[in-house]
Write an enzyme that holds these catalytic residues in place. Structure first.
Site, PDB file in Angstrom:
ATOM      1  N   HIS A 261       0.853  -1.187   0.000  1.00 40.93           N
ATOM      2  CA  HIS A 261       0.000   0.000   0.000  1.00 40.93           C
ATOM      3  C   HIS A 261       0.886   1.233   0.000  1.00 40.93           C
ATOM      4  CE1 HIS A 261      -3.128   2.830   1.265  1.00 40.93           C
ATOM      5  NE2 HIS A 261      -3.985   1.913   0.867  1.00 40.93           N
ATOM      6  N   ASP A 315      -7.908  -5.189   0.225  1.00 46.47           N
ATOM      7  CA  ASP A 315      -8.451  -6.055  -0.825  1.00 46.47           C
ATOM      8  C   ASP A 315      -8.130  -7.530  -0.624  1.00 46.47           C
ATOM      9  OD1 ASP A 315      -9.699  -4.114  -2.439  1.00 46.47           O
ATOM     10  OD2 ASP A 315      -7.725  -3.419  -3.037  1.00 46.47           O
TER      11      ASP A 315
HETATM   12  C1  LIG Z   1      -0.627  -0.802  -3.796  1.00 47.87           C
HETATM   13  C2  LIG Z   1       0.650  -0.547  -4.585  1.00 47.87           C
HETATM   14  C3  LIG Z   1       0.259   0.033  -5.951  1.00 47.87           C
HETATM   15  C4  LIG Z   1       1.510   0.452  -3.820  1.00 47.87           C
HETATM   16  O1  LIG Z   1       2.582   0.698  -4.595  1.00 47.87           O
HETATM   17  P1  LIG Z   1       3.739   1.758  -4.298  1.00 47.87           P
HETATM   18  O2  LIG Z   1       3.531   2.484  -3.047  1.00 47.87           O
HETATM   19  O3  LIG Z   1       3.893   2.529  -5.534  1.00 47.87           O
HETATM   20  O4  LIG Z   1       4.945   0.800  -4.028  1.00 47.87           O
HETATM   21  P2  LIG Z   1       5.958   0.306  -5.106  1.00 47.87           P
HETATM   22  O5  LIG Z   1       5.222  -0.303  -6.256  1.00 47.87           O
HETATM   23  O6  LIG Z   1       6.897   1.427  -5.387  1.00 47.87           O
HETATM   24  O7  LIG Z   1       6.696  -0.843  -4.309  1.00 47.87           O
HETATM   25  C5  LIG Z   1       7.774  -0.666  -3.402  1.00 47.87           C
HETATM   26  C6  LIG Z   1       8.570  -1.965  -3.357  1.00 47.87           C
HETATM   27  O8  LIG Z   1       7.732  -3.008  -2.814  1.00 47.87           O
HETATM   28  C7  LIG Z   1       7.505  -4.018  -3.786  1.00 47.87           C
HETATM   29  N1  LIG Z   1       6.082  -4.341  -3.770  1.00 47.87           N
HETATM   30  C8  LIG Z   1       5.051  -3.502  -3.533  1.00 47.87           C
HETATM   31  N2  LIG Z   1       3.886  -4.159  -3.584  1.00 47.87           N
HETATM   32  C9  LIG Z   1       4.196  -5.438  -3.867  1.00 47.87           C
HETATM   33  C10 LIG Z   1       3.406  -6.581  -4.067  1.00 47.87           C
HETATM   34  N3  LIG Z   1       2.072  -6.531  -3.973  1.00 47.87           N
HETATM   35  N4  LIG Z   1       4.010  -7.720  -4.355  1.00 47.87           N
HETATM   36  C11 LIG Z   1       5.363  -7.789  -4.451  1.00 47.87           C
HETATM   37  N5  LIG Z   1       6.172  -6.728  -4.268  1.00 47.87           N
HETATM   38  C12 LIG Z   1       5.586  -5.571  -3.983  1.00 47.87           C
HETATM   39  C13 LIG Z   1       7.867  -3.393  -5.142  1.00 47.87           C
HETATM   40  O9  LIG Z   1       8.257  -4.365  -6.068  1.00 47.87           O
HETATM   41  C14 LIG Z   1       8.975  -2.462  -4.745  1.00 47.87           C
HETATM   42  O10 LIG Z   1      10.144  -3.215  -4.580  1.00 47.87           O
HETATM   43  P3  LIG Z   1      11.593  -2.573  -4.952  1.00 47.87           P
HETATM   44  O11 LIG Z   1      11.757  -1.421  -4.011  1.00 47.87           O
HETATM   45  O12 LIG Z   1      12.540  -3.711  -4.719  1.00 47.87           O
HETATM   46  O13 LIG Z   1      11.492  -2.168  -6.396  1.00 47.87           O
HETATM   47  C15 LIG Z   1       1.430  -1.856  -4.779  1.00 47.87           C
HETATM   48  O14 LIG Z   1       1.785  -2.363  -3.521  1.00 47.87           O
HETATM   49  C16 LIG Z   1       0.650  -2.897  -5.579  1.00 47.87           C
HETATM   50  O15 LIG Z   1       0.643  -2.845  -6.809  1.00 47.87           O
HETATM   51  N6  LIG Z   1       0.024  -3.894  -4.886  1.00 47.87           N
HETATM   52  C17 LIG Z   1      -0.710  -4.934  -5.559  1.00 47.87           C
HETATM   53  C18 LIG Z   1      -2.056  -4.463  -6.038  1.00 47.87           C
HETATM   54  C19 LIG Z   1      -3.025  -4.206  -4.914  1.00 47.87           C
HETATM   55  O16 LIG Z   1      -3.197  -5.006  -4.013  1.00 47.87           O
HETATM   56  N7  LIG Z   1      -3.698  -3.037  -4.974  1.00 47.87           N
HETATM   57  C20 LIG Z   1      -4.680  -2.635  -4.024  1.00 47.87           C
HETATM   58  C21 LIG Z   1      -4.185  -1.510  -3.189  1.00 47.87           C
HETATM   59  S1  LIG Z   1      -5.327  -1.095  -1.916  1.00 47.87           S
END
Ligand SMILES: CC(C)(COP(=O)(O)OP(=O)(O)OC[C@H]1O[C@@H](n2cnc3c(N)ncnc32)[C@H](O)[C@@H]1OP(=O)(O)O)[C@@H](O)C(=O)NCCC(=O)NCCS
Length: 378
Positions: A261, A315
């Site tokens: 998140h 979720d």
């Molecule tokens: C919610 C979300 C978009 C937040 O993303 P964000 O704050 O932009 O975080 P980032 O995508 O920059 O991730 C930071 C790090 O954690 C990792 N990470 C984040 N969420 C992850 C996940 N669900 N699975 C695996 N790795 C994850 C990323 O690969 C990244 O790793 P790195 O630093 O080695 O590159 C992201 O966690 C995600 O896509 N989750 C899955 C979809 C989901 O459940 N969405 C509902 C949200 S309520």
């Protein structure tokens, strides 16, 4: 004029001052109007929480009774809206049906009297009351059935379940849906709330505000992750496959759905509450092997990614709960919308109180001062 750095997605840029909800992502705390989500989930109801969000205070006994009564008696939708919905294609997504139906309300209630508290209250009541009816009506109509009338003897959540299934709702199932609505009612400045506030700032009607927010919530980056969690758990299929699945995701840098998140760096408090609800559901209505897979997945993801602050978000368990309640997968996001109407309306009201139309700027990176080339010379 001050030149600011461009931030894609406006990340970290405040879009409003708000006193509606607050998230402490380091400590896993979510509060609505200063009250912890755990307390609301265990002691409040969705309509009481909606009142709290929209008017800023918990209602007194008589205030709540009056509000509940008003919502109860506005749950029917006009036959012209039903007729319009009957013309929607059965294959259309329920979020699109909801967006169109919410916008259509504006045709019937086109007066805009935004300074009048009675107008505001009527719009709040009408939207909270009719959105679940519209979601349920589309669900029955796309199966070729007539929608059922709301039942005055059932409360908000129980009536919604009844309108969806035409069956007598189980009290535990109804309470669980009500808690799910509380958990999804509001969550600070996310994309659909921002959309609602931008639309509100033009002083258009509240139906357009909610319709624009529904349209924004419909995208897969916002409302749709719980559908993908169910798909993922089905793809994993067995307990032995969980660890290889996680390892494969890590190796290919694929995101594991329902984890991580932008704000929460610990387990989302709503996920903890939902997990508890899922357990109550499975205890009463039978075990679900996908819940075992989900728990194993949570353990392994924590082991591998806990150090990065990657934990279950809202979720992760909500899809399992909705599935067990018999809600079709493509209605998960409309159920989210039913809840979030409360938050959108709270932001609509807050926006109106201190309104300035949203008019951000841009960083122009296109060409300039070109001559116009006549069509036969291009
Ligand atoms: C919610 C979300 C978009 C937040 O993303 P964000 O704050 O932009 O975080 P980032 O995508 O920059 O991730 C930071 C790090 O954690 C990792 N990470 C984040 N969420 C992850 C996940 N669900 N699975 C695996 N790795 C994850 C990323 O690969 C990244 O790793 P790195 O630093 O080695 O590159 C992201 O966690 C995600 O896509 N989750 C899955 C979809 C989901 O459940 N969405 C509902 C949200 S309520």
């Amino acid at each position: 004029m001050m030149v600011c750095e461009f931030k894609p997605g406006l990340e970290g840029i405040p879009a409003a001052e708000s006193s509606i909800s607050n998230v402490d992502g380091q400590n896993g705390i979510l509060e609505y109007r200063g009250i912890r989500i755990e307390d609301l989930a265990s002691q409040s109801t969705f309509l009481e929480t909606a009142y709290l969000l929209i008017w800023g205070e918990l209602p007194k006994k008589e205030e709540l009774a009056e509000f509940e009564h008003e919502v109860l008696y506005h749950r029917r939708i006009k036959y012209r809206i039903r007729d319009m919905m009957k013309c929607f294609p059965e294959s259309g997504h329920p979020m699109d049906a909801l967006q169109a139906s919410a916008a259509a309300l504006g045709l019937f209630y086109s007066r805009r009297d935004l300074h009048n508290p009675i107008y505001i209250r009527d719009a709040v009541v009408r939207l909270l009351a009719t959105i679940p009816t519209m979601v349920a009506a589309f669900q029955l109509m796309r199966k070729g059935n007539d929608p059922v009338r709301p039942r005055d003897d059932l409360d908000y959540a129980a009536n919604f379940l009844y309108m969806l299934s035409e069956e007598e709702p189980d009290p535990l199932a109804a309470r669980i849906i009500d808690v799910c609505l509380i958990l999804h009612a509001e969550h600070t400045m996310n994309a659909s709330t921002f959309s609602a506030r931008v639309t509100a700032s033009t002083l258009t009607d509240p139906y357009a505000v909610v319709a624009s927010a529904v349209g924004t919530l419909g995208g897969t980056l916002h409302g749709g992750a719980n559908e993908e969690v169910i798909q993922m758990l089905e793809d994993i299929g067995s307990m032995e496959n969980v660890r290889p699945y996680v390892e494969n995701c890590l190796a290919t840098k694929a995101k594991i759905m329902g984890f991580g998140h932008r704000v929460y760096k610990v387990k989302d408090p709503r996920a903890t509450i939902l997990q508890n609800l899922a357990e109550q559901l499975f205890a009463k209505f039978g075990h679900d092997k996908y819940y075992d897979i989900a728990q194993e997945l949570e353990l392994i993801v924590e082991e591998k990614l806990g150090h990065k602050g990657i934990y279950p978000n809202v979720d992760f368990y909500s899809g399992l709960v909705y599935k067990k309640l018999g809600i079709p997968t493509d209605l998960f996001t409309p159920v989210f919308a039913i809840a979030r109407v409360a938050g959108w309306l709270a932001h609509w009201k807050e926006q109106l109180a201190e309104n300035r139309i949203f008019r951000p700027t841009q960083v122009y990176n296109g060409r300039q001062h070109l001559p116009y080339t006549p069509i036969d010379q291009r």
